[in-house]
Write a protein that holds these residues in place. Structure first.
Motif, PDB file in Angstrom:
ATOM      1  N   ARG A 270      -7.935 -16.429   5.060  1.00  0.00           N
ATOM      2  CA  ARG A 270      -6.536 -16.391   5.507  1.00  0.00           C
ATOM      3  C   ARG A 270      -5.607 -17.107   4.534  1.00  0.00           C
ATOM      4  O   ARG A 270      -4.439 -16.761   4.405  1.00  0.00           O
ATOM      5  CB  ARG A 270      -6.416 -17.030   6.893  1.00  0.00           C
ATOM      6  N   LYS A 271      -6.109 -18.117   3.869  1.00  0.00           N
ATOM      7  CA  LYS A 271      -5.308 -18.863   2.902  1.00  0.00           C
ATOM      8  C   LYS A 271      -6.237 -19.509   1.904  1.00  0.00           C
ATOM      9  O   LYS A 271      -7.329 -19.967   2.254  1.00  0.00           O
ATOM     10  CB  LYS A 271      -4.462 -19.945   3.584  1.00  0.00           C
ATOM     11  N   VAL A 272      -5.804 -19.576   0.653  1.00  0.00           N
ATOM     12  CA  VAL A 272      -6.519 -20.333  -0.358  1.00  0.00           C
ATOM     13  C   VAL A 272      -5.495 -20.957  -1.302  1.00  0.00           C
ATOM     14  O   VAL A 272      -4.484 -20.326  -1.636  1.00  0.00           O
ATOM     15  CB  VAL A 272      -7.520 -19.446  -1.132  1.00  0.00           C
ATOM     16  N   VAL A 494      -1.868 -19.616  -1.384  1.00  0.00           N
ATOM     17  CA  VAL A 494      -1.839 -18.155  -1.421  1.00  0.00           C
ATOM     18  C   VAL A 494      -2.196 -17.634  -0.028  1.00  0.00           C
ATOM     19  O   VAL A 494      -3.246 -17.966   0.524  1.00  0.00           O
ATOM     20  CB  VAL A 494      -2.825 -17.606  -2.463  1.00  0.00           C
ATOM     21  N   VAL A 495      -1.313 -16.823   0.519  1.00  0.00           N
ATOM     22  CA  VAL A 495      -1.531 -16.188   1.814  1.00  0.00           C
ATOM     23  C   VAL A 495      -1.187 -14.711   1.671  1.00  0.00           C
ATOM     24  O   VAL A 495      -0.797 -14.254   0.592  1.00  0.00           O
ATOM     25  CB  VAL A 495      -0.665 -16.843   2.924  1.00  0.00           C
ATOM     26  N   ALA A 496      -1.347 -13.959   2.756  1.00  0.00           N
ATOM     27  CA  ALA A 496      -0.970 -12.547   2.715  1.00  0.00           C
ATOM     28  C   ALA A 496       0.494 -12.419   2.308  1.00  0.00           C
ATOM     29  O   ALA A 496       1.366 -13.117   2.829  1.00  0.00           O
ATOM     30  CB  ALA A 496      -1.196 -11.908   4.083  1.00  0.00           C
ATOM     31  N   GLY A 497       0.763 -11.569   1.351  1.00  0.00           N
ATOM     32  CA  GLY A 497       2.130 -11.365   0.888  1.00  0.00           C
ATOM     33  C   GLY A 497       2.565 -12.276  -0.234  1.00  0.00           C
ATOM     34  O   GLY A 497       3.711 -12.192  -0.688  1.00  0.00           O
ATOM     35  N   SER A 498       1.684 -13.157  -0.707  1.00  0.00           N
ATOM     36  CA  SER A 498       2.066 -14.046  -1.808  1.00  0.00           C
ATOM     37  C   SER A 498       2.356 -13.248  -3.073  1.00  0.00           C
ATOM     38  O   SER A 498       1.680 -12.256  -3.384  1.00  0.00           O
ATOM     39  CB  SER A 498       0.948 -15.056  -2.095  1.00  0.00           C
ATOM     40  N   ASP A 499       3.352 -13.706  -3.824  1.00  0.00           N
ATOM     41  CA  ASP A 499       3.753 -13.080  -5.076  1.00  0.00           C
ATOM     42  C   ASP A 499       3.222 -13.913  -6.236  1.00  0.00           C
ATOM     43  O   ASP A 499       3.537 -15.102  -6.340  1.00  0.00           O
ATOM     44  CB  ASP A 499       5.275 -12.981  -5.151  1.00  0.00           C
TER      45      ASP A 499
END
Length: 524
Positions: A270-272, A494-499
């Motif tokens: 989910r996040k890193v 970094v999560v979903a949608g990170s640029d």
């Protein structure tokens, strides 16, 4: 009948004097609770990962039996379970505390700082960050009792709640509710368009309340009243040039972010948090004393530290030095406080740009969700130990000289015989603020995607005493310095949608704290 021996005068130290007295090899730590300077080694603290608190307790008890008055354990622990540890019981400890009783209790609000955030100067709260000379309990040989009982950092807590139970009127959430909500709604906070109240926590760091405010807060001028007025703010490392080696190259880091986003989309990750490093090599040795002094003077409200992390085989002494904005956990008596940070924007010093950055941060679904993951995990872990726990429903925005962060200040109480500050820190480490969710998968992903071993970066540094009181912070905004080289670290969640470009820019902004202190602005 003999007369009683005269009492030895208690030593009195000023914060600026202890900062000036630091030498490489010493342990230095300063925060809202005061300044601790430790020298020499009475004993090393052994112990396996996850069990270092027990080893520290044994070392402290042994030190008492050996005649050490008021012993403490100080040092740092690395990021990975197999990383190094520099925990020791020092031979000599000196401290400077904040005068008066700065404690904030559960259920009390932080003191207001009015319009100080927009005054072009610093608030009284920030000025309190590390105060002038105060009396500290002495011991044999003139040593000062380790690390202070001055200002309690339990601000920003409202109505009390029992850990794991619902809260009544007052708006505080139960410990696990953030995790269930999946983050705060994007429209909860209004844009930062008008002047509003501003608050300071017990450490003096400015906290912007939910309705925005004047963000023209000065980045410079933090010295007045801080206790460090005697320190020279203009010290430089006297390097005429630096050789800069990014590790990895920026484009490689951006590609790692892209790969992490794909992993998040495909699986249970989910996040890193992915980090990168900069190696700055000077023409002469990097002065740790000057670097530390510049960090403290630039932001007395930060948790500044310098700790020897030399290991066998190192060609030269190695020092971990930094100024972390993130309190992992503190304990004073039965009061426990944590202050997770996640979700960031660069601070420019331009009022209009900073106002826009804060407004974006408050309504960014990506940043709010990222922050919610961190706050929920910290609350869940503390809920295992605390008989009471207060968790704000929404994050605030706090500012450092270089960054704006979403912040949740969590406070609780432990019962008699409760865990020490180091035991709490070990239970919390690593938080999703520096690792990810779920922890084990995120840590494995970091090992695959990061080019360099983090070492002590994203670990923890601090102190604990025989009573279990103490303070531990996350080792961010830091560098490892050895001879002519300073290795700086910075990471981004970094999560979903990170640029990838945005995460790269965030790490560049976070390097600013150390680059400025080194006098190396603009080199990277």
């Amino acid at each position: 009948m003999s007369s009683p021996a005269p009492a030895r005068p208690r030593p009195v130290h000023r914060a600026a004097d202890l900062l000036a007295a630091y030498l490489p090899g010493s342990f230095y730590y300063s925060s809202a609770r005061g300044v601790l300077l430790a020298d020499g080694v009475h004993s090393h603290v052994r112990g396996t990962p996850g069990n270092r608190a027990a080893a520290a307790a044994e070392a402290l008890e042994a030190a008492v039996l050996a005649g050490v008055a008021n012993p403490v354990v100080v040092g740092a622990i690395g990021f990975r379970p197999d990383s190094g540890s520099s925990l020791i019981v020092p031979a000599v400890v000196r401290r400077a505390e904040i005068p008066g009783d700065g404690d904030l209790r559960l259920g009390e609000s932080s003191p207001g700082v009015g319009d100080a955030a927009g005054s072009g100067g610093t608030s009284d709260g920030r000025s309190r960050a590390a105060a002038d000379a105060v009396e500290s309990d002495g011991n044999v040989g003139g040593r000062a009792e380790a690390a202070g009982n001055a200002a309690e950092s339990g601000g920003n807590v409202g109505r009390r709640s029992q850990a794991g139970s619902e809260v009544g009127t007052g708006g505080r959430s139960r410990a696990g509710s953030v995790a269930e909500s999946g983050g705060t709604a994007g429209g909860r906070a209004e844009a930062a368009s008008a002047a509003a109240e501003s608050r300071a926590d017990a450490g003096g760091r400015t906290r912007l309340a939910a309705r925005g405010g004047n963000q023209g807060q000065a980045i410079d001028g933090f010295r007045s009243g801080s206790g460090f007025e005697g320190a020279d703010a203009s010290l430089r490392n006297n390097q005429t040039s630096w050789t800069v080696v990014p590790r990895p190259a920026p484009e490689v880091y951006a590609e790692s972010v892209r790969r992490a986003v794909d992993l998040i989309s495909d699986g249970e990750l989910r996040k890193v948090v992915l980090a990168r490093a900069l190696d700055l090599v000077g023409e002469q040795g990097v002065s740790v004393r000057k670097l530390l002094r510049n960090l403290v003077v630039a932001d007395p409200a930060a948790h500044a530290f310098a700790v020897d992390v030399s290991a066998p085989g190192d060609p030269a002494p190695r020092t971990l030095v930094g100024a972390s904005p993130e309190l992992l956990v503190s304990r004073k008596g039965n009061v426990v406080t944590a202050n997770p940070l996640a979700g960031s924007r660069r601070r420019t010093g331009d009022p209009a740009q900073d106002a826009r950055a804060i407004a974006e941060l408050r309504v960014s679904e990506k940043d709010l969700n990222e922050h919610a993951l961190v706050a929920a995990q910290v609350a869940e872990v503390l809920g295992r130990f605390c008989t009471e726990l207060d968790v704000p429903e929404e994050p605030e925005v706090i500012g450092t000289p270089t960054m704006w962060h979403l912040s949740t200040r969590i406070a609780g109480r432990v019962g008699p015989g409760g865990p020490s500050s180091l035991e709490l820190a070990e239970a919390l480490h690593p938080t999703p603020a520096v690792c990810g969710v779920p922890v084990d998968l995120a840590r494995d992903t970091i090992a695959r995607l990061e080019a360099e071993d983090r070492g002590y970066y994203a670990g923890l540094v601090g102190w604990t005493d025989l009573a279990g009181d103490g303070e531990w912070v996350v080792t961010i905004r830091c560098a490892e310095v050895s001879d002519r080289t300073a290795r700086l670290f910075a990471g981004a969640g970094v999560v979903a949608g990170s640029d990838p470009a945005a995460e790269l820019a965030e790490t560049s902004a976070k390097f600013g704290t150390l680059l400025r202190a080194l006098g190396a602005e603009g080199v990277a």
